[in-house]
Design a protein around this motif. Structure first.
Motif, PDB file in Angstrom:
ATOM      1  N   SER A 119       0.835  -1.199   0.000  1.00 15.60           N
ATOM      2  CA  SER A 119       0.000   0.000   0.000  1.00 15.60           C
ATOM      3  C   SER A 119       0.870   1.250   0.000  1.00 15.60           C
ATOM      4  O   SER A 119       1.928   1.289   0.639  1.00 15.60           O
ATOM      5  CB  SER A 119      -0.910   0.012   1.225  1.00 15.60           C
ATOM      6  OG  SER A 119      -1.821  -1.069   1.211  1.00 15.60           O
ATOM      7  N   PRO A 121       0.058   5.257   0.677  1.00 13.40           N
ATOM      8  CA  PRO A 121      -1.044   6.155   1.035  1.00 13.40           C
ATOM      9  C   PRO A 121      -1.087   7.458   0.263  1.00 13.40           C
ATOM     10  O   PRO A 121      -2.077   8.189   0.352  1.00 13.40           O
ATOM     11  CB  PRO A 121      -0.793   6.415   2.527  1.00 13.40           C
ATOM     12  CG  PRO A 121       0.672   6.211   2.707  1.00 13.40           C
ATOM     13  CD  PRO A 121       1.036   5.109   1.759  1.00 13.40           C
ATOM     14  N   ASP A 130      -6.505  -0.805  -3.347  1.00 13.34           N
ATOM     15  CA  ASP A 130      -6.862  -1.348  -2.037  1.00 13.34           C
ATOM     16  C   ASP A 130      -8.379  -1.382  -1.852  1.00 13.34           C
ATOM     17  O   ASP A 130      -8.923  -2.316  -1.250  1.00 13.34           O
ATOM     18  CB  ASP A 130      -6.226  -0.499  -0.926  1.00 13.34           C
ATOM     19  CG  ASP A 130      -4.727  -0.729  -0.805  1.00 13.34           C
ATOM     20  OD1 ASP A 130      -4.242  -1.745  -1.316  1.00 13.34           O
ATOM     21  OD2 ASP A 130      -4.048   0.119  -0.197  1.00 13.34           O
ATOM     22  N   THR A 152      -5.154  -2.825   4.559  1.00 10.11           N
ATOM     23  CA  THR A 152      -3.943  -2.378   3.886  1.00 10.11           C
ATOM     24  C   THR A 152      -3.086  -3.578   3.511  1.00 10.11           C
ATOM     25  O   THR A 152      -3.363  -4.712   3.915  1.00 10.11           O
ATOM     26  CB  THR A 152      -3.119  -1.441   4.788  1.00 10.11           C
ATOM     27  OG1 THR A 152      -2.757  -2.151   5.985  1.00 10.11           O
ATOM     28  CG2 THR A 152      -3.912  -0.203   5.147  1.00 10.11           C
ATOM     29  N   ASN A 153      -2.047  -3.297   2.769  1.00  7.90           N
ATOM     30  CA  ASN A 153      -1.106  -4.346   2.363  1.00  7.90           C
ATOM     31  C   ASN A 153       0.313  -3.879   2.657  1.00  7.90           C
ATOM     32  O   ASN A 153       1.045  -3.471   1.768  1.00  7.90           O
ATOM     33  CB  ASN A 153      -1.274  -4.656   0.865  1.00  7.90           C
ATOM     34  CG  ASN A 153      -0.245  -5.660   0.372  1.00  7.90           C
ATOM     35  OD1 ASN A 153       0.197  -6.516   1.133  1.00  7.90           O
ATOM     36  ND2 ASN A 153       0.148  -5.541  -0.886  1.00  7.90           N
ATOM     37  N   TYR A 154       0.664  -3.886   3.949  1.00  4.57           N
ATOM     38  CA  TYR A 154       2.036  -3.579   4.363  1.00  4.57           C
ATOM     39  C   TYR A 154       2.683  -4.884   4.794  1.00  4.57           C
ATOM     40  O   TYR A 154       2.529  -5.321   5.932  1.00  4.57           O
ATOM     41  CB  TYR A 154       2.048  -2.562   5.504  1.00  4.57           C
ATOM     42  CG  TYR A 154       1.541  -1.195   5.108  1.00  4.57           C
ATOM     43  CD1 TYR A 154       2.313  -0.347   4.327  1.00  4.57           C
ATOM     44  CD2 TYR A 154       0.288  -0.748   5.522  1.00  4.57           C
ATOM     45  CE1 TYR A 154       1.845   0.900   3.951  1.00  4.57           C
ATOM     46  CE2 TYR A 154      -0.186   0.503   5.152  1.00  4.57           C
ATOM     47  CZ  TYR A 154       0.607   1.318   4.368  1.00  4.57           C
ATOM     48  OH  TYR A 154       0.141   2.554   4.001  1.00  4.57           O
ATOM     49  N   GLN A 163      -7.017   1.365   6.776  1.00  2.94           N
ATOM     50  CA  GLN A 163      -6.902   2.756   6.349  1.00  2.94           C
ATOM     51  C   GLN A 163      -8.289   3.317   6.064  1.00  2.94           C
ATOM     52  O   GLN A 163      -9.216   2.582   5.708  1.00  2.94           O
ATOM     53  CB  GLN A 163      -6.016   2.892   5.115  1.00  2.94           C
ATOM     54  CG  GLN A 163      -6.546   2.202   3.868  1.00  2.94           C
ATOM     55  CD  GLN A 163      -5.552   2.214   2.734  1.00  2.94           C
ATOM     56  OE1 GLN A 163      -4.594   2.970   2.729  1.00  2.94           O
ATOM     57  NE2 GLN A 163      -5.767   1.358   1.752  1.00  2.94           N
ATOM     58  N   VAL A 179      -4.046   6.111   8.047  1.00  3.37           N
ATOM     59  CA  VAL A 179      -3.631   4.718   8.201  1.00  3.37           C
ATOM     60  C   VAL A 179      -3.688   4.381   9.685  1.00  3.37           C
ATOM     61  O   VAL A 179      -3.090   5.076  10.512  1.00  3.37           O
ATOM     62  CB  VAL A 179      -2.216   4.485   7.642  1.00  3.37           C
ATOM     63  CG1 VAL A 179      -1.883   2.993   7.686  1.00  3.37           C
ATOM     64  CG2 VAL A 179      -2.112   5.004   6.213  1.00  3.37           C
TER      65      VAL A 179
END
Length: 344
Positions: A119, A121, A130, A152-154, A163, A179
């Motif tokens: 992700s 932002p 997302d 999210t995709n962290y 988020q 976030v």
């Protein structure tokens, strides 16, 4: 006559119902479809935003300029409000993905799938992606905005699982992104002050040469002065506040031709080594240093994260943290806590 009047009234009411229905709120599916259409139709954009981060020991604020041009060209300039000479640029062009620090003539080339690997932002496409991927995304409307709450995709930071994205109702561009951690605290906030969906670009706007040469004379003079000072200044040692349960076992100094290198060895629950070295500026013509890793924003610097190491530059010092025992999340936490903690 009464029948004719009743008929006319019925027609008027039916027309009013149709008009009101047409003016009603759009559904979540309608908004997602329009967002997807925006991405498919756009040829580029320029956005200006401010980002605040509370993921470290103290809040960090950045001014961000985002440029995107059709063909997978990106330029994200992040300027630290308190440390202008620490400003960095994430650049993607036909030659790859780079992180540039123009004031120090430093450039790194990353072997990465950025920005598609996690992700982002401050990137329009990432936010919409997302939204589209999360089948459980929550949706609400206000008088002026469509608001989505998504996952999210962290991959390297599970502490930021959600988020909240605010899209303007008229233009469908983002105005704010928050976030959130697991307790719904906003640890990262991006506020957009301008979003141009019809920008003009110069042919070389995404070239490394132009972006590395974008410093003005005052900045150049300052950077050169810092480099001269670095040759004679004693290396200030930075210690992390977060150590994952370990303590300093050894501090070793190595004298080099152009300065000193400090090696801090931490021993305890999770062993790790932190190496600090005063960096020297290099000519722009030098080939960028190849980095195997992913781009991570520490709040005070952009870092390169691999499976067992993380490296970054800050305040004229190069840092490398290595460990076979720390997780990637723990390495990021340690690195974030190094900022601002210096001792002679």
């Amino acid at each position: 006559m009464k029948k004719l009047f009743s008929y006319r009234m019925a027609c008027i009411l039916a027309l009013l119902i149709i008009v009101l229905a047409a003016c009603g709120e759009k559904s979540q599916e309608d908004v997602v479809a329009q967002l997807q259409k925006n991405v498919e139709d756009m040829s580029g954009y320029k956005a200006v935003a401010e980002m605040s981060m509370n993921t470290g020991q103290e809040e960090q604020k950045f001014n961000i300029d985002v440029w995107y041009k059709e063909g997978d060209y990106y330029r994200v300039a992040l300027e630290n409000g308190s440390e202008q000479n620490e400003s960095q640029i994430i650049l993607k062009n036909d030659d790859g993905v780079f992180v540039l620090t123009p004031a120090l003539d430093k450039s790194f080339k990353f072997q990465t799938e950025w920005p598609d690997n996690s992700s982002q932002p401050y990137l329009y496409q990432s936010l919409i992606n997302d939204v589209m991927k999360d089948s459980e995304a929550q949706f609400e409307t206000t008088d002026t905005h469509y608001i989505f709450r998504t996952k999210t995709n962290y991959q390297s930071n599970s502490n930021l699982p959600f988020q909240e994205i605010h899209f303007d109702k008229k233009s469908y561009v983002p105005t704010m992104v928050r976030v959130l951690d697991k307790d719904n605290n906003a640890l990262v906030e991006v506020s957009f002050s301008n979003f141009d969906m019809d920008p003009a670009f110069e042919d070389d706007d995404f070239s490394m040469e132009k972006n590395m040469g974008s410093r003005d004379a005052d900045t150049t003079t300052s950077a050169e002065a810092e480099a001269d000072d670095a040759e004679t200044e004693e290396l200030a040692v930075y210690y992390p506040l977060y150590t994952a349960g370990s303590e300093v076992l050894e501090k070793r100094e190595v004298t080099m031709d152009n300065g000193k290198r400090v090696i801090l060895t931490y021993d305890g629950e999770k062993n790790f080594t932190l190496v600090e070295e005063r960096n020297q500026t290099a000519p722009v013509s030098v080939t960028p240093q190849e980095v195997q890793g992913e781009i991570v924003n520490l709040g005070h610097a952009i870092a390169a994260l691999s499976s067992n190491a993380i490296e970054w530059s800050y305040n004229g010092v190069d840092f490398k943290l290595a460990s076979d025992e720390l997780t990637q999340e723990e390495m990021i936490q340690v690195a974030q806590s190094v900022q601002g903690q210096a001792a002679k």
